[in-house]
Each structure stands twice: as C-alpha cells, then as structure tokens.
Design an enzyme around this catalytic site. Structure first.
Site, PDB file in Angstrom:
ATOM      1  N   ASP A  96       0.813  -1.219   0.000  1.00  0.00           N
ATOM      2  CA  ASP A  96       0.000   0.000   0.000  1.00  0.00           C
ATOM      3  C   ASP A  96       0.846   1.268   0.000  1.00  0.00           C
ATOM      4  OD1 ASP A  96       0.938  -0.445   2.576  1.00  0.00           O
ATOM      5  OD2 ASP A  96      -1.021  -0.702   3.482  1.00  0.00           O
ATOM      6  N   ASN A  99      -7.667  -3.121  14.160  1.00  0.00           N
ATOM      7  CA  ASN A  99      -9.061  -3.456  13.830  1.00  0.00           C
ATOM      8  C   ASN A  99      -9.128  -4.631  12.857  1.00  0.00           C
ATOM      9  OD1 ASN A  99      -8.161  -2.289  11.506  1.00  0.00           O
ATOM     10  ND2 ASN A  99      -9.567  -0.546  11.524  1.00  0.00           N
ATOM     11  N   HIS A 146      -7.268  -4.877  10.096  1.00  0.00           N
ATOM     12  CA  HIS A 146      -6.982  -4.569   8.690  1.00  0.00           C
ATOM     13  C   HIS A 146      -5.665  -5.200   8.247  1.00  0.00           C
ATOM     14  CE1 HIS A 146      -4.958  -0.519   9.877  1.00  0.00           C
ATOM     15  NE2 HIS A 146      -4.023  -1.245   9.344  1.00  0.00           N
ATOM     16  N   GLU A 153      -9.663  -2.021   5.305  1.00  0.00           N
ATOM     17  CA  GLU A 153     -10.308  -1.748   6.583  1.00  0.00           C
ATOM     18  C   GLU A 153     -11.555  -2.629   6.746  1.00  0.00           C
ATOM     19  OE1 GLU A 153      -8.908   0.078   8.709  1.00  0.00           O
ATOM     20  OE2 GLU A 153      -8.115   1.956   7.888  1.00  0.00           O
TER      21      GLU A 153
HETATM   22  C1  GLP Z   1      -0.578   0.322   8.689  1.00  0.00           C
HETATM   23  C2  GLP Z   1      -0.210  -0.463   7.436  1.00  0.00           C
HETATM   24  C3  GLP Z   1      -0.472  -1.934   7.621  1.00  0.00           C
HETATM   25  C4  GLP Z   1       0.153  -2.405   8.911  1.00  0.00           C
HETATM   26  C5  GLP Z   1      -0.521  -1.710  10.071  1.00  0.00           C
HETATM   27  C6  GLP Z   1      -0.022  -2.165  11.439  1.00  0.00           C
HETATM   28  O1  GLP Z   1      -1.907   0.683   8.735  1.00  0.00           O
HETATM   29  N1  GLP Z   1      -0.905  -0.019   6.270  1.00  0.00           N
HETATM   30  O2  GLP Z   1       0.050  -2.647   6.507  1.00  0.00           O
HETATM   31  O3  GLP Z   1       0.020  -3.783   9.048  1.00  0.00           O
HETATM   32  O4  GLP Z   1      -0.263  -0.330   9.918  1.00  0.00           O
HETATM   33  O5  GLP Z   1       1.124  -1.483  11.785  1.00  0.00           O
HETATM   34  P1  GLP Z   1       2.055  -1.813  13.008  1.00  0.00           P
HETATM   35  O6  GLP Z   1       2.886  -2.974  12.574  1.00  0.00           O
HETATM   36  O7  GLP Z   1       2.866  -0.577  13.189  1.00  0.00           O
HETATM   37  O8  GLP Z   1       1.181  -2.125  14.167  1.00  0.00           O
END
Ligand code: GLP
Length: 241
Positions: free
Chosen positions: A67, A136, A138, A143
């Site tokens: 992304d 959540n 995702h 989402e």
């Molecule tokens: C962002 C990214 C996701 C990632 C998520 C969790 O929203 N787009 O791909 O998995 O954060 O991040 P973290 O690993 O910092 O908890």
C-alpha cells in the site's frame, strides 16, 4: 495455518526473516510482497544483517508493496516508498527498478490501481506476501467492511487508523485520509502468506481474526481460508489464544 510462537519481538523477527530467506534462496527471482508498519522493521533488520554477512542475494528479486498513501511522493518521509527505501532497499542489493509501491502521486485512483494490478500480474504474481495486522484487523489498508473480491483500490482510512498513524506525522491534519492498497483478492492470490504480529495490544484482534468467524468485519479473518499461511507472533500477541 501454521502459528509460530516466538518468545519476543527479536525472536519473532528472526523467525520471519528465516522464512523470507528460505524463499529467496529457493527461488532467487521470486516476487516478494512487502509490508510497512512498525512490526516488520525487525524482520528487515535481520535480513540486512544476513545480507551483510554474504548469506543472501536479492539481485534477482522483485518486490511489490501492499500500500501507499494517496498524495504522498516517495521523498516524503512518511510515504511507504520512503519507509521501504530507508528500512530495507537502501541496504541490500535489490534492483530498485524492480521494487514497486503503488504510485501515491497519481491523483487518478482508477489509473494508479489498474497500473498496480498490471505490475503484479506482469511480475507473475506474488510468491510470498508479508503482512502486518492492524488493531481493527486490517491487512494492507483493507479496513473492516472491505469486500473480499477487490484487487488494488483506493480506500478511505478509518478514524482509528488515522489515529494510530498520526504519531508519525507532525499534526493530525497531515495524516492522509486515503490510500491505495492491494485488495484482499490480491493478497489471497499470493502463493504463501507470512503474517507477523507482536505485542499485547494485538492479542484481542489476533484471537478474533484467527479463532473467530471469517467476516469482512475483520479483514484478516479471510486468511483462515488461504492454504499456505504462517503466522509468526510473540507470546504477548498470542496471550489470548
Ligand atoms: C498500517 C499499514 C499496515 C500495517 C498496520 C499495522 O496501517 N498499512 O500494513 O500492518 O499499519 O502497523 P504496526 O505494525 O505498526 O502495528
């Protein structure tokens, strides 16, 4: 679904890096699907360390990231392109021309997403997709409520995600409201999936996603239906399983 229980973040990172290394060794011209977020940083560090020891060669690898924020260019230090260069690509011998991230600078969502789908197809599909997990549920930026059948598309970020990401920006207003993300369909088409998750704050969502029903309300729950998923998690993240 295989779940590896790691003692802590460092051990989780080593295990995940081992799985990625095995992929690169077995298929030097593989397509790696990569992820951002804080969780995979340790995995990238470990891979860089092994690369520096001469154990890994990324010269024939292609990468496609999950992304990118819509509106951010690669030189913005909050863009995911910048993150990948800084945390991984700049430190290994991957050919940058073969590292792909959705084009956040393309204001035409349909064009940007169609182009990205084409890139993935032209590369021959994803051999191993690395994923983190949002609070959540995702994955990428899919989402809750995202349709399972989507490929790369433009999404409106939820308040919770904006809130979670604002620590990286100077002001909350600077956090982009939209992003381009591979869809669930794109992710599910990867031959193998590796999800890394760490910390007690993820324990509840880990349980809901992997022991609860498969539902678009919890995007990661779809992974229960993929035939080659490995979850590498630390004790804290698995404390409710
Ligand atoms: C962002 C990214 C996701 C990632 C998520 C969790 O929203 N787009 O791909 O998995 O954060 O991040 P973290 O690993 O910092 O908890």
């Amino acid at each position: 679904m295989v779940i590896y229980r790691a003692a802590d973040y460092a051990s989780m990172s080593r295990k995940a890096a081992n799985i990625i290394s095995a992929q690169v060794i077995m298929k030097p011209d593989c397509v790696l699907g990569l992820a951002t977020g804080s969780t995979p940083i340790g995995t990238y560090k470990q891979l860089i360390e092994w690369y520096n020891k001469g154990d890994l060669d990324f010269s024939r690898v292609t990468s496609v990231n999950l992304d990118e924020y819509k509106g951010l260019s690669g030189d913005n230090d909050q863009s995911y392109r910048y993150f990948m260069n800084h945390n991984f690509f700049d430190h290994i011998n991957i050919d940058k021309a073969r590292t792909f991230v959705p084009d956040g600078t393309d204001p035409d969502s349909e064009h940007a997403c169609a182009r990205y789908n084409e890139i993935i197809r032209e590369a021959g599909g994803i051999d191993l997709q690395l994923l983190g997990l949002g609070h959540n549920g995702h994955i990428g930026f899919n989402e809750p409520g995202s349709a399972f059948e989507k490929e790369t598309h433009c999404v409106d970020l939820t308040e919770r995600t904006i809130e979670a990401n604002k620590r990286f920006f100077e002001k909350e207003e600077d956090v982009p409201r939209q992003a381009y993300t591979m869809g669930i369909k794109t992710i599910m088409q990867a031959k193998k999936i590796l999800l890394v998750v760490s910390g007690e704050d993820k324990a509840e969502i880990v349980k809901t996603a992997f022991q609860g029903p498969v539902t678009p309300a919890v995007p990661a729950s779809i992974l229960q239906l993929h035939n080659d998923v490995t979850i590498v998690a630390d004790e804290a993240a698995l404390s409710k399983m």
